[in-house]
Scaffold this motif. Structure first.
Motif, mmCIF file in Angstrom:
data_model
loop_
_atom_site.group_PDB
_atom_site.id
_atom_site.type_symbol
_atom_site.label_atom_id
_atom_site.label_comp_id
_atom_site.label_asym_id
_atom_site.label_seq_id
_atom_site.Cartn_x
_atom_site.Cartn_y
_atom_site.Cartn_z
ATOM 1 N N GLY A 1 8.739 -12.087 4.539
ATOM 2 C CA GLY A 1 7.825 -11.289 5.346
ATOM 3 C C GLY A 1 8.356 -9.889 5.600
ATOM 4 N N PHE A 2 9.645 -9.789 5.855
ATOM 5 C CA PHE A 2 10.274 -8.489 6.102
ATOM 6 C C PHE A 2 10.171 -7.597 4.858
ATOM 7 C CE2 PHE A 2 14.078 -5.774 6.019
ATOM 8 C CZ PHE A 2 13.906 -5.081 7.218
ATOM 9 N N ILE A 3 10.466 -8.158 3.698
ATOM 10 C CA ILE A 3 10.386 -7.391 2.451
ATOM 11 C C ILE A 3 8.938 -7.000 2.175
ATOM 12 C CG2 ILE A 3 10.667 -7.535 -0.061
ATOM 13 C CD1 ILE A 3 13.182 -9.264 0.506
ATOM 14 N N SER A 4 8.013 -7.935 2.345
ATOM 15 C CA SER A 4 6.604 -7.649 2.110
ATOM 16 C C SER A 4 6.107 -6.546 3.029
ATOM 17 C CB SER A 4 5.765 -8.908 2.330
ATOM 18 O OG SER A 4 6.147 -9.914 1.444
ATOM 19 N N GLN A 5 6.446 -6.639 4.293
ATOM 20 C CA GLN A 5 6.010 -5.631 5.262
ATOM 21 C C GLN A 5 6.599 -4.266 4.925
ATOM 22 O OE1 GLN A 5 3.899 -6.941 7.367
ATOM 23 N NE2 GLN A 5 3.414 -5.101 8.481
ATOM 24 N N THR A 6 7.843 -4.242 4.473
ATOM 25 C CA THR A 6 8.485 -2.978 4.093
ATOM 26 C C THR A 6 7.785 -2.361 2.889
ATOM 27 O OG1 THR A 6 10.605 -3.775 4.953
ATOM 28 C CG2 THR A 6 10.668 -1.916 3.417
ATOM 29 N N LEU A 7 7.439 -3.170 1.894
ATOM 30 C CA LEU A 7 6.736 -2.654 0.712
ATOM 31 C C LEU A 7 5.354 -2.119 1.075
ATOM 32 C CD1 LEU A 7 7.726 -5.330 -1.964
ATOM 33 C CD2 LEU A 7 8.556 -2.975 -1.775
ATOM 34 N N ILE A 8 4.649 -2.812 1.963
ATOM 35 C CA ILE A 8 3.337 -2.340 2.408
ATOM 36 C C ILE A 8 3.487 -1.025 3.168
ATOM 37 C CG2 ILE A 8 1.418 -2.840 3.976
ATOM 38 C CD1 ILE A 8 1.750 -5.801 3.141
ATOM 39 N N LEU A 9 4.526 -0.903 3.996
ATOM 40 C CA LEU A 9 4.772 0.332 4.733
ATOM 41 C C LEU A 9 5.061 1.492 3.786
ATOM 42 C CD1 LEU A 9 5.282 1.841 7.424
ATOM 43 C CD2 LEU A 9 7.660 1.102 7.236
ATOM 44 N N VAL A 10 5.890 1.264 2.771
ATOM 45 C CA VAL A 10 6.203 2.313 1.790
ATOM 46 C C VAL A 10 4.933 2.750 1.069
ATOM 47 C CG1 VAL A 10 7.394 2.758 -0.401
ATOM 48 C CG2 VAL A 10 8.616 1.664 1.490
ATOM 49 N N GLN A 11 4.106 1.783 0.682
ATOM 50 C CA GLN A 11 2.856 2.108 0.005
ATOM 51 C C GLN A 11 1.952 2.931 0.925
ATOM 52 O OE1 GLN A 11 0.235 -1.159 -0.801
ATOM 53 N NE2 GLN A 11 -0.647 -0.126 -2.559
ATOM 54 N N ALA A 12 1.861 2.563 2.203
ATOM 55 C CA ALA A 12 1.020 3.310 3.143
ATOM 56 C C ALA A 12 1.531 4.737 3.331
ATOM 57 C CB ALA A 12 0.977 2.585 4.486
ATOM 58 N N ILE A 13 2.840 4.915 3.363
ATOM 59 C CA ILE A 13 3.412 6.257 3.487
ATOM 60 C C ILE A 13 3.074 7.094 2.256
ATOM 61 C CG2 ILE A 13 5.599 7.542 3.529
ATOM 62 C CD1 ILE A 13 6.678 5.281 5.358
ATOM 63 N N ILE A 14 3.193 6.512 1.072
ATOM 64 C CA ILE A 14 2.867 7.238 -0.164
ATOM 65 C C ILE A 14 1.397 7.638 -0.184
ATOM 66 C CG2 ILE A 14 2.629 6.982 -2.669
ATOM 67 C CD1 ILE A 14 5.225 5.300 -2.570
ATOM 68 N N VAL A 15 0.508 6.721 0.184
ATOM 69 C CA VAL A 15 -0.925 7.035 0.210
ATOM 70 C C VAL A 15 -1.207 8.114 1.242
ATOM 71 C CG1 VAL A 15 -3.200 6.097 0.793
ATOM 72 C CG2 VAL A 15 -1.666 4.798 -0.691
ATOM 73 N N GLY A 16 -0.572 8.026 2.417
ATOM 74 C CA GLY A 16 -0.763 9.035 3.451
ATOM 75 C C GLY A 16 -0.289 10.405 3.029
ATOM 76 N N LEU A 17 0.887 10.470 2.428
ATOM 77 C CA LEU A 17 1.408 11.756 1.947
ATOM 78 C C LEU A 17 0.543 12.318 0.831
ATOM 79 C CD1 LEU A 17 5.256 11.073 1.956
ATOM 80 C CD2 LEU A 17 3.966 12.551 3.513
ATOM 81 N N SER A 18 0.026 11.431 -0.015
ATOM 82 C CA SER A 18 -0.850 11.873 -1.093
ATOM 83 C C SER A 18 -2.155 12.438 -0.532
ATOM 84 C CB SER A 18 -1.142 10.707 -2.032
ATOM 85 O OG SER A 18 -2.033 11.083 -3.038
ATOM 86 N N SER A 19 -2.704 11.794 0.481
ATOM 87 C CA SER A 19 -3.965 12.286 1.053
ATOM 88 C C SER A 19 -3.776 13.606 1.795
ATOM 89 C CB SER A 19 -4.575 11.241 1.980
ATOM 90 O OG SER A 19 -3.779 11.071 3.128
ATOM 91 N N LEU A 20 -2.569 13.868 2.302
ATOM 92 C CA LEU A 20 -2.273 15.138 2.957
ATOM 93 C C LEU A 20 -1.919 16.242 1.967
ATOM 94 C CD1 LEU A 20 -0.121 13.874 5.961
ATOM 95 C CD2 LEU A 20 -2.467 14.739 6.037
ATOM 96 N N GLY A 21 -1.748 15.863 0.709
ATOM 97 C CA GLY A 21 -1.411 16.841 -0.318
ATOM 98 C C GLY A 21 0.081 17.132 -0.407
ATOM 99 N N ALA A 22 0.895 16.365 0.298
ATOM 100 C CA ALA A 22 2.343 16.581 0.269
ATOM 101 C C ALA A 22 2.954 16.116 -1.048
ATOM 102 C CB ALA A 22 3.009 15.858 1.439
#
Length: 102
Positions: free
Chosen positions: A20-41
Protein backbone atom coordinates in the motif's frame (compact mmCIF):
# COMPACT_ATOMS: atom_id res chain seq x y z
CA UNK A 1 0.23 13.07 14.34
CA UNK A 2 3.76 12.53 15.45
CA UNK A 3 5.95 10.46 13.14
CA UNK A 4 7.87 8.95 16.08
CA UNK A 5 4.60 7.56 17.51
CA UNK A 6 4.50 4.98 14.69
CA UNK A 7 6.50 1.77 14.84
CA UNK A 8 7.95 2.00 11.32
CA UNK A 9 10.08 -1.14 11.72
CA UNK A 10 7.01 -3.33 12.27
CA UNK A 11 5.02 -1.62 9.52
CA UNK A 12 7.80 -2.16 6.94
CA UNK A 13 7.87 -5.86 7.85
CA UNK A 14 4.16 -6.13 6.96
CA UNK A 15 3.95 -6.91 3.24
CA UNK A 16 0.35 -5.66 2.91
CA UNK A 17 1.26 -2.29 4.40
CA UNK A 18 4.41 -2.05 2.25
CA UNK A 19 2.42 -2.76 -0.93
CA UNK A 20 0.00 0.00 0.00
CA UNK A 21 2.82 2.40 0.83
CA UNK A 22 4.55 1.76 -2.51
CA UNK A 23 1.27 2.02 -4.42
CA UNK A 24 0.34 5.28 -2.72
CA UNK A 25 3.80 6.70 -3.42
CA UNK A 26 3.55 5.81 -7.13
CA UNK A 27 0.09 7.40 -7.36
CA UNK A 28 1.44 10.53 -5.64
CA UNK A 29 4.38 10.77 -8.08
CA UNK A 30 1.99 10.37 -11.01
CA UNK A 31 -0.30 13.10 -9.62
CA UNK A 32 2.67 15.46 -9.20
CA UNK A 33 3.78 14.83 -12.80
CA UNK A 34 0.27 15.45 -14.14
CA UNK A 35 -0.05 18.60 -12.01
CA UNK A 36 3.29 19.99 -13.16
CA UNK A 37 2.41 19.16 -16.75
CA UNK A 38 -0.93 20.97 -16.51
CA UNK A 39 0.85 24.04 -15.08
CA UNK A 40 3.31 23.98 -17.96
CA UNK A 41 6.31 23.38 -15.69
CA UNK A 42 7.17 20.16 -17.53
CA UNK A 43 6.13 18.72 -20.89
CA UNK A 44 4.75 15.20 -21.09
CA UNK A 45 3.91 14.10 -24.64
CA UNK A 46 1.54 11.13 -24.76
CA UNK A 47 0.77 11.50 -28.50
CA UNK A 48 3.09 8.63 -29.35
CA UNK A 49 1.60 6.27 -26.75
CA UNK A 50 -0.79 3.73 -28.23
CA UNK A 51 -4.38 3.53 -27.03
CA UNK A 52 -3.82 0.06 -25.58
CA UNK A 53 -0.88 1.43 -23.54
CA UNK A 54 -3.10 4.23 -22.18
CA UNK A 55 -5.70 1.59 -21.30
CA UNK A 56 -3.00 -0.49 -19.59
CA UNK A 57 -1.85 2.55 -17.58
CA UNK A 58 -5.47 3.12 -16.50
CA UNK A 59 -5.75 -0.48 -15.32
CA UNK A 60 -2.42 -0.11 -13.49
CA UNK A 61 -3.77 2.97 -11.72
CA UNK A 62 -6.82 1.01 -10.55
CA UNK A 63 -4.60 -1.81 -9.27
CA UNK A 64 -2.29 0.64 -7.47
CA UNK A 65 -5.24 2.44 -5.88
CA UNK A 66 -6.73 -0.87 -4.69
CA UNK A 67 -3.39 -2.04 -3.29
CA UNK A 68 -3.02 1.22 -1.41
CA UNK A 69 -6.55 0.78 -0.08
CA UNK A 70 -5.61 -2.65 1.26
CA UNK A 71 -2.30 -1.55 2.74
CA UNK A 72 -3.16 1.67 4.53
CA UNK A 73 -4.63 0.19 7.67
CA UNK A 74 -4.39 2.15 10.89
CA UNK A 75 -4.03 0.57 14.32
CA UNK A 76 -7.65 0.07 15.46
CA UNK A 77 -6.66 -0.15 19.14
CA UNK A 78 -5.88 3.57 19.41
CA UNK A 79 -7.60 6.82 18.55
CA UNK A 80 -6.14 8.58 15.52
CA UNK A 81 -3.42 7.24 13.25
CA UNK A 82 -0.55 6.54 15.69
CA UNK A 83 0.38 3.12 17.07
CA UNK A 84 -0.48 2.00 20.61
CA UNK A 85 2.28 1.62 23.21
CA UNK A 86 1.98 -2.16 22.85
CA UNK A 87 2.57 -1.97 19.10
CA UNK A 88 5.47 0.46 19.51
CA UNK A 89 7.29 -2.17 21.61
CA UNK A 90 6.81 -4.99 19.05
CA UNK A 91 9.70 -6.22 16.95
CA UNK A 92 7.58 -8.27 14.50
CA UNK A 93 4.03 -7.96 13.09
CA UNK A 94 1.31 -9.81 14.98
CA UNK A 95 1.15 -13.50 13.89
CA UNK A 96 -1.92 -14.53 11.85
CA UNK A 97 -3.30 -16.86 14.56
CA UNK A 98 -3.58 -13.89 16.95
CA UNK A 99 -5.18 -11.60 14.33
CA UNK A 100 -8.10 -14.01 13.91
CA UNK A 101 -8.91 -13.86 17.66
CA UNK A 102 -9.39 -10.09 17.67
Amino acid sequence: MEIKKINWKVRFRNSVWVSGFISQTLILVQAIIVGLSSLGAIHVDLKHVDDWMKWLLGILNVILAYMSYLGLVVDPSVEGVGDSDRVLRREEPLPEEYKNRM
